[in-house]
Design an enzyme around this catalytic site. Sequence first.
Site, PDB file in Angstrom:
ATOM      1  N   ARG A 286      13.710  20.668  -9.214  1.00 29.26           N
ATOM      2  CA  ARG A 286      14.055  19.500 -10.039  1.00 29.26           C
ATOM      3  C   ARG A 286      14.936  19.912 -11.206  1.00 29.26           C
ATOM      4  O   ARG A 286      15.908  19.226 -11.542  1.00 29.26           O
ATOM      5  CB  ARG A 286      12.784  18.820 -10.543  1.00 29.26           C
ATOM      6  CG  ARG A 286      12.002  18.102  -9.456  1.00 29.26           C
ATOM      7  CD  ARG A 286      10.968  17.149 -10.030  1.00 29.26           C
ATOM      8  NE  ARG A 286       9.857  17.845 -10.649  1.00 29.26           N
ATOM      9  CZ  ARG A 286       8.767  18.236 -10.005  1.00 29.26           C
ATOM     10  NH1 ARG A 286       8.670  18.024  -8.708  1.00 29.26           N
ATOM     11  NH2 ARG A 286       7.795  18.849 -10.645  1.00 29.26           N
TER      12      ARG A 286
ATOM     13  N   PHE B 216      11.399  29.377   6.754  1.00 24.65           N
ATOM     14  CA  PHE B 216      10.453  30.446   7.077  1.00 24.65           C
ATOM     15  C   PHE B 216       9.246  29.881   7.830  1.00 24.65           C
ATOM     16  O   PHE B 216       8.741  30.499   8.770  1.00 24.65           O
ATOM     17  CB  PHE B 216      10.001  31.132   5.784  1.00 24.65           C
ATOM     18  CG  PHE B 216       8.897  32.131   5.960  1.00 24.65           C
ATOM     19  CD1 PHE B 216       9.153  33.404   6.439  1.00 24.65           C
ATOM     20  CD2 PHE B 216       7.588  31.798   5.656  1.00 24.65           C
ATOM     21  CE1 PHE B 216       8.135  34.327   6.609  1.00 24.65           C
ATOM     22  CE2 PHE B 216       6.561  32.707   5.819  1.00 24.65           C
ATOM     23  CZ  PHE B 216       6.838  33.980   6.297  1.00 24.65           C
ATOM     24  N   SER B 217       8.799  28.700   7.442  1.00 24.53           N
ATOM     25  CA  SER B 217       7.614  28.097   8.054  1.00 24.53           C
ATOM     26  C   SER B 217       7.816  27.768   9.527  1.00 24.53           C
ATOM     27  O   SER B 217       6.858  27.720  10.289  1.00 24.53           O
ATOM     28  CB  SER B 217       7.213  26.819   7.299  1.00 24.53           C
ATOM     29  OG  SER B 217       6.869  27.114   5.960  1.00 24.53           O
TER      30      SER B 217
ATOM     31  N   ASP C 128      12.744  17.875  16.827  1.00 23.40           N
ATOM     32  CA  ASP C 128      12.149  17.122  15.716  1.00 23.40           C
ATOM     33  C   ASP C 128      13.045  17.132  14.489  1.00 23.40           C
ATOM     34  O   ASP C 128      12.891  16.295  13.598  1.00 23.40           O
ATOM     35  CB  ASP C 128      10.783  17.707  15.351  1.00 23.40           C
ATOM     36  CG  ASP C 128       9.715  17.375  16.369  1.00 23.40           C
ATOM     37  OD1 ASP C 128       9.996  16.585  17.292  1.00 23.40           O
ATOM     38  OD2 ASP C 128       8.593  17.908  16.254  1.00 23.40           O
TER      39      ASP C 128
ATOM     40  N   THR D 294      12.846  31.574   2.397  1.00 21.94           N
ATOM     41  CA  THR D 294      11.402  31.810   2.267  1.00 21.94           C
ATOM     42  C   THR D 294      10.623  30.505   2.146  1.00 21.94           C
ATOM     43  O   THR D 294       9.423  30.534   1.883  1.00 21.94           O
ATOM     44  CB  THR D 294      11.101  32.682   1.032  1.00 21.94           C
ATOM     45  OG1 THR D 294      11.678  32.072  -0.131  1.00 21.94           O
ATOM     46  CG2 THR D 294      11.683  34.080   1.196  1.00 21.94           C
TER      47      THR D 294
ATOM     48  N   ASP E  33       7.829  26.124  -7.633  1.00 27.19           N
ATOM     49  CA  ASP E  33       9.185  26.085  -7.110  1.00 27.19           C
ATOM     50  C   ASP E  33       9.727  24.658  -7.035  1.00 27.19           C
ATOM     51  O   ASP E  33      10.922  24.435  -7.208  1.00 27.19           O
ATOM     52  CB  ASP E  33       9.230  26.733  -5.725  1.00 27.19           C
ATOM     53  CG  ASP E  33       9.134  28.251  -5.796  1.00 27.19           C
ATOM     54  OD1 ASP E  33       9.307  28.808  -6.892  1.00 27.19           O
ATOM     55  OD2 ASP E  33       8.885  28.876  -4.743  1.00 27.19           O
ATOM     56  N   GLY E  34       8.848  23.679  -6.780  1.00 29.62           N
ATOM     57  CA  GLY E  34       9.299  22.294  -6.743  1.00 29.62           C
ATOM     58  C   GLY E  34       9.856  21.838  -8.084  1.00 29.62           C
ATOM     59  O   GLY E  34      10.858  21.109  -8.146  1.00 29.62           O
TER      60      GLY E  34
END
Length: 312
Positions: A71, A186-187, A171, A182, A66-67
Amino acid sequence: MGARSAVVVTHSRVRASGHLVDEVEEQLRRDGFSVSIVDNIAAPEFGSPSQKVADDTEIVIVLGGDGTILRAAELVKGTQVPILGVNLGHVGFLAEFESFQIGEAIRRVADHDYSIDERMVAHVDLWIPGADRPLSDWALNDMTLERYDRGKMIEVSVRVDDVEMSSFGCDGMIVATPTGSTAYAFSVGGPIVWPDAQSLQMVPIAAHALFARSLIIGPKSQFTLDILGDSQSAGWICNDGRRQRPVPKRSRIVVRQSHDILRLARLSGVPFTRRLVSKFDLPVVGWREQHRPSAATNGQDQGEPPESNKEH
């Protein structure tokens, strides 16, 4: 008829680790494409234009996770060129095919045998104190505002449609598209939003507040985040994990739906729900169901004890 044009985007590590990129290029050329390989896209500065694909590009094929797709999105943002992702990473939520399916994927691209999945994009305006115009950027996945000083909190005020809703120390803050729901959002406990929804969600990160829930707004609304002047820390903004910069106190960030869309090539009619279950390996059978006696297995009604438990 001239050659069709395709761009293959990958990571330099993928290109150096084997022959997959060469094989993809060779198959595309056999099918009548001229091919350009891009294996190292440096992140542009926040608010700066990025390099774009040529006007005659028919499709961008991404070999990676996905990264790498994020890009590649910089190359096609503002164009009509679709992206087809072949997953070589971990989850690969944006990818359509796995690496062992690459031959079929290219064949169907050559035959124009794919549909287009349109994904909304977020528009991000950053107003620096004293500036007469904003720094404008965008996000396919998410905009993240985090504390610049890692040992202190950032104090923010939250507005929706110019109505102040809350202020607190935290934070950081995430504003995510449905596509990005997602990912980082999501995290930190944000909801999963189906990708065809026209919405944005805001999720605080470790907020020190009684009311710091995720918020979801519609396509005509916008989020405004102000870094308060007495904040313990300045901020750091990052879009899609790529385009980033420091943000001084008293800055304002406005996030709304962009007029642009990003086009993903889809080769199957697999619904998002099935993709969700598969990518996250969700336990569709709950623990209560797993431990429930099965009449079919025991050959008995569920209310009747197994033979081994009967008294003789």
